[in-house]
Design an enzyme around this catalytic site. Sequence first.
Site, PDB file in Angstrom:
ATOM      1  CB  THR A   1      -5.142   5.943  -3.157  1.00 44.05           C
ATOM      2  OG1 THR A   1      -6.090   4.998  -3.645  1.00 44.05           O
ATOM      3  CG2 THR A   1      -5.327   6.110  -1.667  1.00 44.05           C
TER       4      THR A   1
ATOM      5  CD  GLU B   1      -3.178  -0.312   0.067  1.00 44.48           C
ATOM      6  OE1 GLU B   1      -2.817  -0.040  -1.092  1.00 44.48           O
ATOM      7  OE2 GLU B   1      -4.354  -0.180   0.409  1.00 44.48           O
TER       8      GLU B   1
HETATM    9  N1  ADP Z   1      -1.186  -5.240  -8.349  1.00 43.12           N
HETATM   10  C1  ADP Z   1      -1.577  -3.959  -8.369  1.00 43.12           C
HETATM   11  N2  ADP Z   1      -2.888  -3.636  -8.204  1.00 43.12           N
HETATM   12  C2  ADP Z   1      -3.289  -2.322  -8.233  1.00 43.12           C
HETATM   13  N3  ADP Z   1      -2.459  -1.275  -8.415  1.00 43.12           N
HETATM   14  C3  ADP Z   1      -1.157  -1.575  -8.580  1.00 43.12           C
HETATM   15  C4  ADP Z   1      -0.660  -2.912  -8.547  1.00 43.12           C
HETATM   16  N4  ADP Z   1       0.681  -2.884  -8.722  1.00 43.12           N
HETATM   17  C5  ADP Z   1       1.012  -1.581  -8.851  1.00 43.12           C
HETATM   18  N5  ADP Z   1      -0.089  -0.814  -8.791  1.00 43.12           N
HETATM   19  C6  ADP Z   1      -0.120   0.663  -8.923  1.00 43.12           C
HETATM   20  O1  ADP Z   1      -0.760   1.265  -7.756  1.00 43.12           O
HETATM   21  C7  ADP Z   1      -1.547   2.409  -8.164  1.00 43.12           C
HETATM   22  C8  ADP Z   1      -3.025   2.122  -7.825  1.00 43.12           C
HETATM   23  O2  ADP Z   1      -3.167   2.375  -6.499  1.00 43.12           O
HETATM   24  P1  ADP Z   1      -4.515   3.084  -5.970  1.00 43.12           P
HETATM   25  O3  ADP Z   1      -4.715   4.408  -6.605  1.00 43.12           O
HETATM   26  O4  ADP Z   1      -4.413   3.003  -4.518  1.00 43.12           O
HETATM   27  O5  ADP Z   1      -5.670   2.123  -6.504  1.00 43.12           O
HETATM   28  P2  ADP Z   1      -6.969   1.737  -5.619  1.00 43.12           P
HETATM   29  O6  ADP Z   1      -7.538   3.023  -5.112  1.00 43.12           O
HETATM   30  O7  ADP Z   1      -7.901   1.036  -6.539  1.00 43.12           O
HETATM   31  O8  ADP Z   1      -6.410   0.863  -4.529  1.00 43.12           O
HETATM   32  C9  ADP Z   1      -1.428   2.514  -9.657  1.00 43.12           C
HETATM   33  O9  ADP Z   1      -0.417   3.441  -9.962  1.00 43.12           O
HETATM   34  C10 ADP Z   1      -1.023   1.103 -10.064  1.00 43.12           C
HETATM   35  O10 ADP Z   1      -0.314   1.117 -11.278  1.00 43.12           O
HETATM   36  N1  LIG Z   2      -8.465   5.442   3.784  1.00 45.50           N
HETATM   37  C1  LIG Z   2      -7.937   5.466   2.439  1.00 45.50           C
HETATM   38  C2  LIG Z   2      -8.676   4.420   1.620  1.00 45.50           C
HETATM   39  C3  LIG Z   2      -8.242   4.329   0.163  1.00 45.50           C
HETATM   40  O1  LIG Z   2      -9.073   3.359  -0.464  1.00 45.50           O
HETATM   41  P1  LIG Z   2      -8.907   3.039  -2.036  1.00 45.50           P
HETATM   42  O2  LIG Z   2      -9.829   1.893  -2.301  1.00 45.50           O
HETATM   43  O3  LIG Z   2      -9.298   4.284  -2.776  1.00 45.50           O
HETATM   44  O4  LIG Z   2      -7.456   2.691  -2.259  1.00 45.50           O
HETATM   45  C4  LIG Z   2      -8.117   6.856   1.826  1.00 45.50           C
HETATM   46  O5  LIG Z   2      -9.257   7.325   1.839  1.00 45.50           O
HETATM   47  O6  LIG Z   2      -7.108   7.450   1.366  1.00 45.50           O
END
Ligand code: ADP
Ligand SMILES: N[C@@H](CCOP(=O)(O)O)C(=O)O
Length: 292
Positions: free
Chosen positions: A171, A120
């Site tokens: 995020t 994360e």
């Molecule tokens: N296995 C993976 N799954 C999702 N995102 C990934 C993964 N590996 C790397 N990333 C990178 O992490 C970022 C996505 O994270 P985030 O914005 O937190 O997505 P979400 O909100 O859906 O969790 C992107 O830049 C993505 O390319």
């Molecule tokens: N508490 C975090 C949760 C992010 O969730 P995501 O599904 O958008 O990765 C935030 O609000 O930043």
Amino acid sequence: MKVYAPATIANFGPGFDVFGMAIEKPGDEVVVKECDNFRIEVIGHKVPADGSNVAVVAAKALFKLLGEEGGVYMKLKKGIRPKSGLGSSGASSLAGAVAAAKVLGVEDDELIIRAALEGERAASGSPHGDNVIPSYYGGFTIIESISPLRVHRIDVELKVAVVLPEVEVPTSEARKVLPEKVPLKDAVKNLAMASSLVLALREEDIETIGRLLDDRLALPYRKKLMPWFDKVREAALNAGAYGVTVSGSGPAMFAVGENLREVAKAMGEAFEEMGIRAEYWVTKTGRGAKWF
Ligand SMILES: Nc1ncnc2c1ncn2[C@@H]1O[C@H](COP(=O)(O)OP(=O)(O)O)[C@@H](O)[C@H]1O
Ligand SMILES: N[C@@H](CCOP(=O)(O)O)C(=O)O
């Protein structure tokens, strides 16, 4: 060995960085084999197929925590769209940590979660636990503390309508717009809503749950990233939802109510009217990570 990690709705209204609920669909799946280094293959949604994939970051983090040499080969079936607000990075991070744990014979929850949080951190710059932890335990989770790991779980069965527009809200960007401080009245309001929501969840009082899907800590500052929010929320309420808000840091949104198929359709149509394609579905509280 196969590992499945479900998508999650983090924050869940007033529980910024603390509340999260696993949902039944979609999810990420990893097939893992022991290997002398770390390799990954990806099918499904596009994410890096190298060391920057958060599943690899998490797996490596567990090996490092245990001082282990070697690595794992993983085939990731990426079922959760990245930057969706459905815990995409959290699910992959958890799947990678659990996959490494199975190869190493590790069963310590705290170590597995610590490793997953490194995924994360790599994805969003923040090791927030409200995706990884509900994806691991399932149900609705409340994080008292990450270290030491103290998690409270509510075994609720809650149906939700979900809408996912074809736009992205990373995020990392959604966290950059958060203030360092919030007004005391907003903190007190969130405390009131969050504590009331826990009781409503235990009683499965859907109307009260819906009324409490609000937030003063993050949403007011993030709405500028989601210009569609008010229209979609209004459409959901007009279709009979008891409450609706953003999932995680967005763009996905979710609603609770009775006639959720109509609510999901109304949210999807609201996006279409704004020229944004969106998929929508009804799902419910999911169980946690599985391995088989
Ligand atoms: N296995 C993976 N799954 C999702 N995102 C990934 C993964 N590996 C790397 N990333 C990178 O992490 C970022 C996505 O994270 P985030 O914005 O937190 O997505 P979400 O909100 O859906 O969790 C992107 O830049 C993505 O390319
Ligand atoms: N508490 C975090 C949760 C992010 O969730 P995501 O599904 O958008 O990765 C935030 O609000 O930043």
